[in-house]
Structures are given as structure tokens and as C-alpha cells.
Design a protein around this motif. Sequence first.
Motif, PDB file in Angstrom:
ATOM      1  N   GLN A 140       0.816  -1.250   0.028  1.00 18.81           N
ATOM      2  CA  GLN A 140       0.239  -0.042  -0.084  1.00 18.81           C
ATOM      3  C   GLN A 140       0.661   1.251   0.211  1.00 18.81           C
ATOM      4  O   GLN A 140       0.730   2.101  -0.709  1.00 18.81           O
ATOM      5  CB  GLN A 140      -1.032  -0.023   1.255  1.00 18.81           C
ATOM      6  CG  GLN A 140      -2.023  -1.167   1.124  1.00 18.81           C
ATOM      7  CD  GLN A 140      -2.803  -1.090   2.349  1.00 18.81           C
ATOM      8  OE1 GLN A 140      -2.444  -0.918   3.561  1.00 18.81           O
ATOM      9  NE2 GLN A 140      -4.120  -1.640   2.268  1.00 18.81           N
ATOM     10  N   GLN A 143       2.000   1.837  -3.387  1.00 19.25           N
ATOM     11  CA  GLN A 143       1.076   2.234  -4.250  1.00 19.25           C
ATOM     12  C   GLN A 143       0.928   4.003  -3.997  1.00 19.25           C
ATOM     13  O   GLN A 143       0.311   4.750  -4.683  1.00 19.25           O
ATOM     14  CB  GLN A 143      -0.380   1.780  -4.040  1.00 19.25           C
ATOM     15  CG  GLN A 143      -0.326   0.371  -4.602  1.00 19.25           C
ATOM     16  CD  GLN A 143      -1.538  -0.611  -4.073  1.00 19.25           C
ATOM     17  OE1 GLN A 143      -2.547  -0.171  -3.568  1.00 19.25           O
ATOM     18  NE2 GLN A 143      -1.658  -1.907  -4.607  1.00 19.25           N
ATOM     19  N   ASP A 146       3.596   5.867  -5.253  1.00 11.20           N
ATOM     20  CA  ASP A 146       3.446   5.944  -7.043  1.00 11.20           C
ATOM     21  C   ASP A 146       2.481   7.035  -7.146  1.00 11.20           C
ATOM     22  O   ASP A 146       2.801   7.720  -8.314  1.00 11.20           O
ATOM     23  CB  ASP A 146       2.809   4.446  -7.290  1.00 11.20           C
ATOM     24  CG  ASP A 146       3.873   3.177  -7.764  1.00 11.20           C
ATOM     25  OD1 ASP A 146       5.108   3.702  -7.547  1.00 11.20           O
ATOM     26  OD2 ASP A 146       3.458   2.409  -7.528  1.00 11.20           O
ATOM     27  N   LYS A 147       1.414   6.965  -6.588  1.00 11.22           N
ATOM     28  CA  LYS A 147       0.532   8.270  -6.805  1.00 11.22           C
ATOM     29  C   LYS A 147       1.209   9.536  -6.698  1.00 11.22           C
ATOM     30  O   LYS A 147       0.769  10.371  -7.451  1.00 11.22           O
ATOM     31  CB  LYS A 147      -0.631   8.060  -5.843  1.00 11.22           C
ATOM     32  CG  LYS A 147      -1.607   6.958  -6.226  1.00 11.22           C
ATOM     33  CD  LYS A 147      -2.900   6.960  -5.326  1.00 11.22           C
ATOM     34  CE  LYS A 147      -3.557   5.587  -5.578  1.00 11.22           C
ATOM     35  NZ  LYS A 147      -4.915   5.659  -4.489  1.00 11.22           N
TER      36      LYS A 147
END
Length: 235
Positions: A140, A143, A146-147
Motif C-alpha cells: 500500500q 502504491q 506511486d500516486k
Amino acid sequence: MTASSSNEWREELDSISRALDYAHRALNERNAALAAGTPPQTFTRQNALTRKNLQDIQSRIDGLSDSLSFLLKKKKISDKDGQAFQRNIDQITSKLQDAVNKANNTVGTNTNEKSKLLGKGDSLKGREETEATRSMTGEQLLQFQDKQIDAQDELLDNLSYSLHSETEKTKLLGNELDHQDVTLQRIADKTDFTNTRMKRTTKKVTTLQRKSSVCGVYAVIILLVIILVVQKLSI
């Protein structure tokens, strides 16, 4: 890419394999640096580029599969060659998965590693990010990062577009100024030519006036001579 022959297919396979080798070397160097204590923030940009490259490679592998189906359908290769090609695709897909695993193998799930990834410091921003990500797992957290990177990339792309647009406007303005310079130079040349002709014309008029004055004097003299002659004859 849709290969239309077995040779093109093999060339594309070799190209993808070289790209994967490069990605593996870059990831190995990055992971070694991380293990040696290099801050993960150092590789933020590199990680984004690596993910982009791996996504492109996945698309190219998908294209290889489509090309293989095309070659088999058009009977441009034998079934035996088709099976060999499929094994090549399986091998390179496995190699890609290894690279993806290396790319994701940056942090674990403990708080210290999370802090390294997020760049936790003494600033208020660092404490707020820790509160926001405290309950996240390693996946998580990746992620989440990454955002953030995607948002930064979008801002950089927008900035790049704006700079490109301003550069184009500057070029257009420069071209227009060059055009105006040429026009002004032509006007200046024509003005100089006109001034030269005016000077010549003025000089001719002055000369003509002088000649006219001399001719008038001569006419008066001749007239006076005639009058004198006539008077003498009368006497």
C-alpha cells in the motif's frame, strides 16, 4: 509492433531482452545502494522511469504474442517454430516479472523502513505523512508513493508543455521581428534612392534656372544693340 516475418519477430525479441537486461542492471545497482544505506528518496525519479520502462516492455511482449498469433494464422512459421517462439515469450515474461519484483522490493512493512521511503524528518510535513501512512502495508505504501510520483510527473509534464509553448511563441516573435527588420531595411533603401533622385533633380532645376537667367541678359543686350543701330540709321 506487429512483426510480419519471423526475422522481425526475433529482432523484436532480442530488443526486448536487451531492454530487460538494462532494467535488471539498474535495479540491482539501486537495491545494492539501498542496502548500503542510500536514502530511498534518491531514487524517486529513477523508480518512476523504471516503472514506465517495465510497462513499455510489457506492452511490447503483448505485441510479440499478437505477432506470434498472426504468423501462425498466416502460416508464415511452422507449429514447431510457434511453440519455440511461445517458450521465448514465457521466458522473457518470467524475466520481466523478476524485474517487477526487484522494482517493488524497496521497503518492508515496519515503521523504520516506511520512514526511510517517505523521507521522514523533523519537519511537520514528515510527521503528517507518517500519521497518514502508519497503518499501510509495504504494498500500500508503494502504491501511495506511486500516486505521489505520478502527480509530480504530471506537474513536470505540464511545466514542460508550458515551457515548450513559450519557446514556440518566442520563436514566432523572433521570426516576425526578422520579417519587420527586412521590411524596414527595404523602406530605408527606397528612401535613400528617392533622396538621391531628389538631389539630382534639384541640381538640374538650379542649373536650368541659371541658364534661363543668362539667356535673358543676352536677350536684353541684343535688344539694346538693335535700338542703338536703329537710332543711328535714323539720324
